[in-house]
Design a protein around this motif. Structure first.
Motif, mmCIF file in Angstrom:
data_model
loop_
_atom_site.group_PDB
_atom_site.id
_atom_site.type_symbol
_atom_site.label_atom_id
_atom_site.label_comp_id
_atom_site.label_asym_id
_atom_site.label_seq_id
_atom_site.Cartn_x
_atom_site.Cartn_y
_atom_site.Cartn_z
ATOM 1 N N LYS A 33 0.873 -1.276 0.022
ATOM 2 C CA LYS A 33 0.088 0.002 0.158
ATOM 3 C C LYS A 33 0.902 1.341 -0.110
ATOM 4 N N ALA A 34 2.002 1.407 0.817
ATOM 5 C CA ALA A 34 2.708 2.590 0.796
ATOM 6 C C ALA A 34 3.644 2.490 -0.321
ATOM 7 N N VAL A 35 3.848 1.622 -0.913
ATOM 8 C CA VAL A 35 4.730 1.668 -2.168
ATOM 9 C C VAL A 35 3.873 2.171 -3.292
ATOM 10 N N ALA A 36 2.450 1.654 -3.358
ATOM 11 C CA ALA A 36 1.434 2.099 -4.534
ATOM 12 C C ALA A 36 1.306 3.509 -4.202
ATOM 13 N N ASP A 37 1.010 4.088 -3.138
ATOM 14 C CA ASP A 37 0.283 5.334 -3.040
ATOM 15 C C ASP A 37 1.852 6.367 -3.205
ATOM 16 N N LEU A 38 2.935 5.994 -3.049
ATOM 17 C CA LEU A 38 4.037 6.843 -3.310
ATOM 18 C C LEU A 38 4.369 6.717 -5.079
ATOM 19 N N ALA A 39 4.115 5.798 -5.318
ATOM 20 C CA ALA A 39 4.223 5.453 -7.187
ATOM 21 C C ALA A 39 3.071 6.353 -7.443
ATOM 22 N N GLU A 40 1.861 6.314 -7.197
ATOM 23 C CA GLU A 40 0.878 7.068 -7.531
ATOM 24 C C GLU A 40 1.194 8.733 -7.840
ATOM 25 N N GLY A 41 1.780 9.036 -6.750
ATOM 26 C CA GLY A 41 2.359 10.559 -6.708
ATOM 27 C C GLY A 41 3.331 10.974 -7.996
ATOM 28 N N TYR A 42 4.287 9.807 -7.954
ATOM 29 C CA TYR A 42 5.623 9.927 -8.891
ATOM 30 C C TYR A 42 5.018 10.090 -10.237
ATOM 31 N N LEU A 43 3.922 8.630 -10.634
ATOM 32 C CA LEU A 43 3.274 8.894 -11.650
ATOM 33 C C LEU A 43 2.817 10.167 -12.403
ATOM 34 N N LYS A 44 1.929 10.532 -11.346
ATOM 35 C CA LYS A 44 1.183 11.812 -11.565
ATOM 36 C C LYS A 44 2.049 12.977 -11.873
ATOM 37 N N PHE A 166 11.535 2.341 -4.004
ATOM 38 C CA PHE A 166 10.906 1.244 -4.779
ATOM 39 C C PHE A 166 9.602 1.918 -5.693
ATOM 40 N N ALA A 167 8.995 2.943 -5.092
ATOM 41 C CA ALA A 167 8.071 3.572 -5.765
ATOM 42 C C ALA A 167 8.481 4.284 -6.718
ATOM 43 N N ARG A 168 9.651 5.125 -6.594
ATOM 44 C CA ARG A 168 10.131 5.832 -7.841
ATOM 45 C C ARG A 168 10.586 4.969 -8.980
ATOM 46 N N ALA A 169 11.127 3.787 -8.640
ATOM 47 C CA ALA A 169 11.400 2.933 -9.589
ATOM 48 C C ALA A 169 10.583 2.145 -10.438
ATOM 49 N N ILE A 170 9.397 2.037 -9.661
ATOM 50 C CA ILE A 170 8.151 1.547 -10.382
ATOM 51 C C ILE A 170 7.682 2.648 -11.535
ATOM 52 N N ALA A 171 7.551 3.985 -10.901
ATOM 53 C CA ALA A 171 6.953 4.996 -12.020
ATOM 54 C C ALA A 171 8.038 5.190 -12.841
ATOM 55 N N ARG A 172 9.187 5.127 -12.688
ATOM 56 C CA ARG A 172 10.186 5.123 -13.863
ATOM 57 C C ARG A 172 10.455 4.060 -14.853
ATOM 58 N N GLY A 173 9.703 2.819 -14.528
ATOM 59 C CA GLY A 173 9.538 1.775 -15.159
ATOM 60 C C GLY A 173 8.395 1.934 -16.094
ATOM 61 N N VAL A 174 7.282 2.721 -15.658
ATOM 62 C CA VAL A 174 6.101 2.663 -16.392
ATOM 63 C C VAL A 174 6.297 3.907 -17.423
ATOM 64 N N THR A 175 7.215 4.733 -17.130
ATOM 65 C CA THR A 175 7.615 6.057 -18.099
ATOM 66 C C THR A 175 8.547 5.329 -19.083
ATOM 67 N N ASP A 176 9.420 4.332 -18.796
ATOM 68 C CA ASP A 176 10.148 3.840 -19.672
ATOM 69 C C ASP A 176 9.416 3.099 -20.843
#
Ligand SMILES: [Zn+2]
Length: 187
Positions: A33-44, A166-176
């Motif tokens: 949950k924590a990683v998903a919430d942080l990733a949501e912010g970075y994705l946005k 972890f969250a930043r990495a997920i967001a970067r993976g999606v944008t890659d």
């Protein structure tokens, strides 16, 4: 690009916390949950639209919501568990999904680069053999990210102290992945 996030297991661990570290009590549901919430912010921040961020013990409710959300990709976030020696990051994908493979590869590369976790590779999960509900019942390219092993001391420390990375990495993976799509559609 529209992304649907699914932190694994039940909200507040009730009734299903997922895997739990036997020594520290660190729970998979809380990390996810924590990683998903942080990733949501970075994705946005990166201009990606997050059309869902749903943690629920009903897998059918999650995949129904994802399929109705207009999501281009689905990212489920989990922690692995096994014997104490097992460690590293892996990403589960649906068999024959070329887009799932690309997306999973992008996220896997970013996490292992950023966190220094062992790269355990992409794992094809086949319905009827070792399938995963959220991969089998989603209409869009879908991946299930096993961030690291909550049952391993070193990995559990990362899962506890480096959720932001972890969250930043997920967001970067999606944008890659998004950039790969952009190149493709522009010929
Ligand atoms: Zn899980």
């Amino acid at each position: 690009m529209n992304v649907f996030l699914n932190p694994g297991h039940a909200p507040d661990g009730n009734p299903d916390p997922g895997a739990v570290n036997a020594e520290t009590g660190l729970r998979e549901c809380d990390v996810a949950k924590a990683v998903a919430d942080l990733a949501e912010g970075y994705l946005k921040e990166a201009g990606v639209t997050v059309v869902g961020n749903l943690q629920d013990d009903s897998l059918a409710a999650i995949t129904d919501a994802a399929n109705e959300s207009g999501a281009d990709v689905f990212v489920s976030i989990h922690c692995n568990a096994a014997s104490p020696a097992a460690q590293g990051t892996e990403v589960c994908i649906y068999p024959g999904s070329a887009e799932g493979e690309k997306l999973g590869g992008c996220i896997l590369a970013q996490i292992t680069d950023a966190l220094g976790t062992a790269n355990r590779g992409l794992k094809v999960r086949t319905p009827g053999v070792n399938g995963l509900y959220v991969l089998s019942h989603t209409d869009m390219p879908a991946v299930l990210v096993e961030l690291a092993f909550i049952s391993n001391e070193e990995d559990a420390e990362l899962l506890s102290s480096r959720q932001d990375d972890f969250a930043r990495a997920i967001a970067r993976g999606v944008t890659d992945y998004e950039q790969m799509q952009g190149k493709k559609t522009k010929g």
